[in-house]
Scaffold this motif. Structure first.
Motif, short mmCIF file in Angstrom:
data_model
loop_
_atom_site.label_atom_id
_atom_site.label_comp_id
_atom_site.label_asym_id
_atom_site.label_seq_id
_atom_site.Cartn_x
_atom_site.Cartn_y
_atom_site.Cartn_z
N ALA A 178 0.82 -1.21 0.00
CA ALA A 178 0.00 0.00 0.00
C ALA A 178 0.86 1.26 0.00
N GLN A 179 1.92 1.25 0.79
CA GLN A 179 2.81 2.41 0.82
C GLN A 179 3.42 2.66 -0.55
N GLN A 180 3.88 1.62 -1.18
CA GLN A 180 4.52 1.77 -2.48
C GLN A 180 3.52 2.23 -3.54
N ALA A 181 2.31 1.69 -3.51
CA ALA A 181 1.30 2.08 -4.51
C ALA A 181 0.89 3.54 -4.32
N THR A 182 0.74 3.99 -3.07
CA THR A 182 0.33 5.37 -2.81
C THR A 182 1.46 6.33 -3.15
N ALA A 183 2.68 6.00 -2.75
CA ALA A 183 3.82 6.87 -3.05
C ALA A 183 4.04 6.99 -4.54
N ALA A 184 3.76 5.93 -5.29
CA ALA A 184 3.97 5.95 -6.74
C ALA A 184 3.08 6.96 -7.45
N LEU A 185 1.99 7.38 -6.80
CA LEU A 185 1.11 8.38 -7.41
C LEU A 185 1.77 9.76 -7.45
N GLY A 186 2.75 9.99 -6.58
CA GLY A 186 3.53 11.23 -6.61
C GLY A 186 2.71 12.48 -6.40
N ARG A 187 1.75 12.45 -5.50
CA ARG A 187 0.84 13.58 -5.34
C ARG A 187 1.34 14.61 -4.32
N GLY A 188 2.36 14.27 -3.55
CA GLY A 188 2.91 15.23 -2.60
C GLY A 188 3.74 16.29 -3.31
N THR A 189 3.76 17.49 -2.75
CA THR A 189 4.56 18.58 -3.33
C THR A 189 5.78 18.93 -2.50
N LEU A 190 5.70 18.73 -1.18
CA LEU A 190 6.83 19.02 -0.30
C LEU A 190 7.48 17.76 0.24
N GLY A 191 6.80 16.64 0.16
CA GLY A 191 7.32 15.39 0.67
C GLY A 191 6.45 14.24 0.22
N ASN A 192 6.85 13.03 0.58
CA ASN A 192 6.09 11.86 0.14
C ASN A 192 5.84 10.89 1.28
N ASN A 193 5.58 11.45 2.48
CA ASN A 193 5.08 10.64 3.59
C ASN A 193 3.60 10.38 3.34
N VAL A 194 3.26 9.17 2.95
CA VAL A 194 1.91 8.92 2.41
C VAL A 194 1.03 8.06 3.31
N MET A 195 1.54 7.59 4.45
CA MET A 195 0.74 6.70 5.29
C MET A 195 0.16 7.45 6.48
N TYR A 196 -1.06 7.05 6.85
CA TYR A 196 -1.75 7.59 8.02
C TYR A 196 -2.21 6.39 8.84
N PHE A 197 -1.68 6.27 10.07
CA PHE A 197 -2.01 5.15 10.94
C PHE A 197 -2.77 5.62 12.17
N GLU A 198 -3.72 4.79 12.60
CA GLU A 198 -4.38 5.02 13.88
C GLU A 198 -4.21 3.80 14.77
N THR A 199 -4.07 4.08 16.06
CA THR A 199 -3.83 3.04 17.06
C THR A 199 -4.68 3.34 18.28
N GLY A 200 -4.59 2.49 19.30
CA GLY A 200 -5.31 2.74 20.53
C GLY A 200 -5.08 1.63 21.53
N GLN A 201 -4.78 2.00 22.78
CA GLN A 201 -4.58 1.00 23.81
C GLN A 201 -5.83 0.13 23.97
N GLY A 202 -5.62 -1.16 23.99
CA GLY A 202 -6.71 -2.11 24.17
C GLY A 202 -7.13 -2.83 22.91
N SER A 203 -6.61 -2.41 21.75
CA SER A 203 -7.07 -3.03 20.50
C SER A 203 -6.69 -4.51 20.42
N ALA A 204 -5.48 -4.85 20.86
CA ALA A 204 -5.07 -6.27 20.81
C ALA A 204 -5.87 -7.10 21.81
N LEU A 205 -6.11 -6.55 22.99
CA LEU A 205 -6.90 -7.26 23.99
C LEU A 205 -8.33 -7.49 23.48
N SER A 206 -8.92 -6.48 22.86
CA SER A 206 -10.29 -6.62 22.37
C SER A 206 -10.40 -7.67 21.28
#
Length: 464
Positions: free
Chosen positions: A267-295
């Motif tokens: 996914a990172q490679q496919a998104t970065a390949a679009l080349g849509r960033g103008t100042l950089g190419n950090n293309v991933m957005y992650f969300e986390t949260g304590q308790g997700s593994a336990l749930s």
């Protein structure tokens, strides 16, 4: 390897590192639900004393989840940088705490990042008070870029979150315009779709593309759908800026999310390949949260805060633009009240920044938690003082699609004003050009939209 501690005349034994980390964790409902929390405050203090004496090098010898069973463990140990670790290799956990507070500066912390494992970061956080977590995190500088720069000193960004329970385009567009008029949206304009249907996701991506391009906004859009859906949308030509995914700290929990490290890399490679960033190419957005593994029943007997830190090892492998701990979203079964939510948020921010991540926080709670908006105001202030990168901007602080309480457009205005913080510089210039902010960085108030934006709205019939 067992660990021992003596409190008065009472001797405590902790059979392994996993048990020691769990018992040393400040109290939270999730660890009690899992049956691994300290039985008393005295046992917790005993575990913290023992943990303080553990050499950092021991974390490279004893994995909390076996190497053979878990690809996150393999990622952590295989990517560990021994050269970066060398300056602190002789420290115990307690000595690391003292060094972080007394001696480490921003440059030293940046150099140390690849030498720390998540378990080391989690361990030292368990020995810290709230002010310690804030003091050290504030020294950690992490900057990322796509169409603007996130995390610069003196800057505080927001994710504009215009969710709608039926993915109604007009409703979403109205919320976007509302947020922009309050100076929200420089981290990302991010929509949680009500449906993972590929066509719906493509439609929302085109909506974001239309708004950002029509108003020439130096920001990025994201539809927070499953990574596999984003890959399908990219294959069908959708204008994807950022690729989103929820992640966790164990292989089993990530399997429950329907992902593995290979899929994230694709996914990172496919998104970065679009080349849509103008100042950089950090293309991933992650969300986390304590308790997700336990749930998900995938915690392996490890405490939820240590597992959260392990999720950051997954995140940093993919150089994300944004990482967001959605701290109170999972519910009171995992973080019972405002005090536990606040402590968890500051731990998450500390560990993430120490490991080199651009940390934001969804300062939030569910309606059945023992928390209220006063708790969130206090956490918002602490988080911003700690140098957090971004928060959420939700209309009225009440997400009508996800049904939880978060932070509003007005909350971002408050924290920027009281602490003298500003949006990302590229986005701030746009706000000035549109007449939304004045030269002092304050919102321009009035009866109607600012003239420049009003003119563009008129051309579109009053909508995006």
């Amino acid at each position: 390897m067992p660990f021992h501690s003596l409190i008065g005349s009472h001797s405590y034994r902790f059979d392994d590192l996993r048990t020691l980390l769990a018992k040393a964790t400040p109290a939270r409902s999730g660890d009690y639900l899992a049956g691994i929390g300290a039985a008393s405050n005295e046992e917790r203090v005993a575990a913290q004393w023992a943990l303080a004496e553990v050499p950092l090098a021991h974390f490279l010898q004893e994995a909390v989840i076996p190497y053979e069973e878990d690809e996150v463990t393999r990622l952590i140990l295989d990517s560990h940088d021994r050269e970066a670790f060398a300056p602190v290799a002789h420290f115990t956990v307690g000595e690391l705490r003292n060094w972080l507070l007394a001696s480490a500066d921003s440059a030293a912390l940046a150099a140390l990042r690849p030498g720390l494992t998540p378990e080391m970061a989690a361990a030292v956080s368990k020995l810290m008070r709230v002010q310690d977590l804030i003091s050290v995190a504030r020294k950690c500088r992490v900057t990322t870029a796509f169409r603007n720069r996130i995390g610069l000193p003196g800057r505080f960004s927001t994710r504009l979150q215009p969710n709608h329970p039926t993915d109604d385009v007009a409703g979403i567009a109205a919320s976007i315009i509302d947020g922009l008029l309050y100076g929200s949206g420089d981290a990302v304009i991010g929509i949680n779709p009500a449906s993972d249907n590929v066509q719906a996701v493509i439609r929302l991506n085109h909506l974001l593309e239309d708004v950002i391009r029509r108003f020439s906004i130096p920001t990025q859009g994201c539809v927070l759908t499953h990574v596999s859906t984003t890959l399908e949308a990219i294959a069908r030509g959708a204008p994807v800026d950022l690729c989103f995914q929820s992640i966790a700290g164990t292989q089993a929990a990530n399997t429950g999310f329907g992902i593995d490290l290979a899929l994230l890399r694709e996914a990172q490679q496919a998104t970065a390949a679009l080349g849509r960033g103008t100042l950089g190419n950090n293309v991933m957005y992650f969300e986390t949260g304590q308790g997700s593994a336990l749930s998900a029943g995938a915690h392996h007997g490890v405490d939820q805060q240590t597992l959260e830190a392990r999720a950051y090892a997954v995140a940093r492998a993919f150089e994300p633009l944004l990482v967001n701990t959605v701290v109170g979203f999972i519910g009171p079964e995992y973080l019972y009240d405002g005090k536990q939510i606040a402590r968890a948020a500051l731990e998450d921010h500390f560990c993430g920044k120490l490991l080199g991540l651009p940390m934001g926080c969804d300062i939030c709670y569910t309606n059945h938690a023992e928390a209220d908006q006063d708790d969130m105001d206090a956490l918002l202030t602490q988080f911003a003082v700690a140098g957090g990168s971004f928060i959420m901007g939700v209309p009225g602080a009440d997400d009508i699609m996800l049904n939880y309480q978060s932070t509003s457009f007005h909350d971002a205005l408050y924290i920027r004003e009281v602490l003298g913080l500003r949006p990302a510089p590229e986005f701030e210039r746009w706000l000035l050009e549109q007449g939304i902010f004045d030269d002092s960085g304050r919102l321009v108030t009035g009866e109607s939209p600012p003239p420049a934006l009003a003119a563009q709205l008129k051309l579109t019939g009053g909508t995006a």
